[in-house]
Design an enzyme around this catalytic site. Structure first.
Site, PDB file in Angstrom:
ATOM      1  N   CYS A 147       0.842  -1.210   0.000  1.00 46.76           N
ATOM      2  CA  CYS A 147       0.000   0.000   0.000  1.00 46.76           C
ATOM      3  C   CYS A 147       0.869   1.250   0.000  1.00 46.76           C
ATOM      4  CB  CYS A 147      -0.909  -0.025   1.236  1.00 46.76           C
ATOM      5  SG  CYS A 147      -1.882   1.480   1.423  1.00 46.76           S
ATOM      6  N   CYS A 150      -0.389   4.109   2.292  1.00 43.22           N
ATOM      7  CA  CYS A 150      -0.155   3.849   3.730  1.00 43.22           C
ATOM      8  C   CYS A 150       1.309   4.062   4.087  1.00 43.22           C
ATOM      9  CB  CYS A 150      -0.507   2.401   4.104  1.00 43.22           C
ATOM     10  SG  CYS A 150      -2.020   1.770   3.407  1.00 43.22           S
ATOM     11  N   ASP A 151       2.220   3.601   3.241  1.00 39.74           N
ATOM     12  CA  ASP A 151       3.626   3.490   3.653  1.00 39.74           C
ATOM     13  C   ASP A 151       4.604   4.358   2.865  1.00 39.74           C
ATOM     14  OD1 ASP A 151       2.906   1.567   5.536  1.00 39.74           O
ATOM     15  OD2 ASP A 151       2.998  -0.045   4.060  1.00 39.74           O
TER      16      ASP A 151
END
Ligand code: NAP
Length: 325
Positions: A147, A150-151
């Site tokens: 992701c 997200c990261d």
């Protein structure tokens, strides 16, 4: 099991429709079902982040020039709830038939909770495919990610590798250029699967490199990812490439474990549903990426959701002995 089509009077705690999944398909089904005054519950799992929610840039949803998955999903959810959609959290682990006051209903269970319903819409989406190489599991969360939204920010100024050549891989590679010093797209062929406009942007980016005809054989490191071992599929030559992050976007598998033995699935686990979203099991409908279809897009997931809600409504009305038209 064939239902008795005489008028069914169900107790108030039995839902007309339970929708499993809170992505574009599930929420659109919820919007349509709630607007039709069906008693409808949508169950969503927070342990599974949907494909749409993970998307940073959506620019092919008609009428909306640019948005991101989180904003779009939040809006559709608000819209559906405003019409009376009930929502619950939980990971559904099983569904089965059960007799309630002489009527066969579906019992949905998961996380210690149970719900009864006359019909079910499976809109459980898909989860990211893994490469399945040494180091992938060990370094997940330590440099390996599925992701970018997200990261990505953890990789500011770092060297990032993206695996895959589809829309997700190339769009996320573009997104990751906001953070990374360099983004190398590793693709097993010599041409991308991603759509033309996305390819053009990637080729124009001076931060994106391509490792063509290459596959990751191993992810290496100590505490965190430090490099990958790449194999050229044409020459079988091996190269070690230093990097700090490996983002894997090689497609999705339908999230249908809880439907095994309940409805017919294809060899990859995707639900087989017809163009009315009916599955092989009466009263169970499917919508979005959990079903086998030719084009997995937010707009097609929404279309599936609307059709599934319409079909489920017809089914429930018929069960209750109410003329539909
Ligand atoms: P996808 O289209 O299935 O592409 C997967 C990519 O990973 C392909 O390039 C494939 O290579 C590669 N791949 C598959 N297995 C591999 C393996 N074991 N090792 C190395 N590479 C592997 O998946 P996606 O990009 O996640 O897209 C899923 C669906 O969502 C598609 O229908 C896509 O169009 C849609 N989507 C649309 C948008 C958009 O419209 N903006 C954005 C994201 C996703 P090959 O090319 O050689 O098969």
């Amino acid at each position: 099991m064939q239902q008795n089509r005489s008028k069914v009077n169900m107790p108030g705690d039995v839902y007309d429709i339970v929708i499993i999944g809170g992505g574009p398909a599930g929420l659109t089904a919820g919007l349509y079902a709630a607007r039709s005054k069906m008693k409808t519950l949508m169950i969503e799992s927070f342990s599974v982040m949907g494909q749409a929610t993970m998307t940073d840039l959506i620019e092919n949803y008609p009428g909306i020039e640019k948005t991101n998955g989180f904003d779009l999903i939040t809006k559709v959810k608000g819209q559906a709830v405003s019409f009376g959609l009930e929502c619950a959290q939980g990971t559904v682990t099983g569904i089965g038939r059960h007799s309630r006051d002489g009527v066969s209903v579906w019992k949905i269970s998961g996380d210690g909770k149970e719900y009864e319903t006359l019909s079910v819409i499976a809109a459980s989406g898909a989860y990211p495919r893994k490469i399945g190489v040494p180091g992938e599991k060990e370094f997940t969360g330590k440099g390996v990610s599925y992701c970018a939204t997200c990261d990505g920010a953890f990789f500011r100024g770092k060297d990032i590798l993206v695996v895959g050549g589809g829309n997700t891989a190339v769009e996320e590679a573009l997104y990751l250029t906001k953070f990374g010093k360099k983004v190398t797209v590793v693709h097993r062929r010599d041409r991308l699967r991603a759509s033309g406009v996305v390819q053009e942007r990637a080729f124009a980016s001076d931060k994106i490199d391509f490792a063509w005809n290459s596959v990751v054989e191993e992810i290496r490191g100590g505490e965190k990812v430090e490099s990958v071992l790449l194999r050229n599929v044409k020459t079988d030559g091996m190269t070690e490439l230093a990097c700090d992050g490996v983002f894997v976007f090689i497609g999705w598998n339908a999230n249908t474990g809880f439907l095994e033995g309940v409805v017919e699935l294809d060899e990859k686990g995707a639900v087989l549903a017809d163009d009315e979203m009916k599955t092989s099991s009466e009263g169970v409908f499917a919508a979005g990426d959990c079903r086998r279809k030719v084009l997995n897009q937010i707009v097609t997931a929404c279309g599936d959701g609307a059709v599934a809600a319409y079909s489920a409504e017809q089914y429930v009305q018929e069960l209750k002995g109410i003329a539909y038209h």
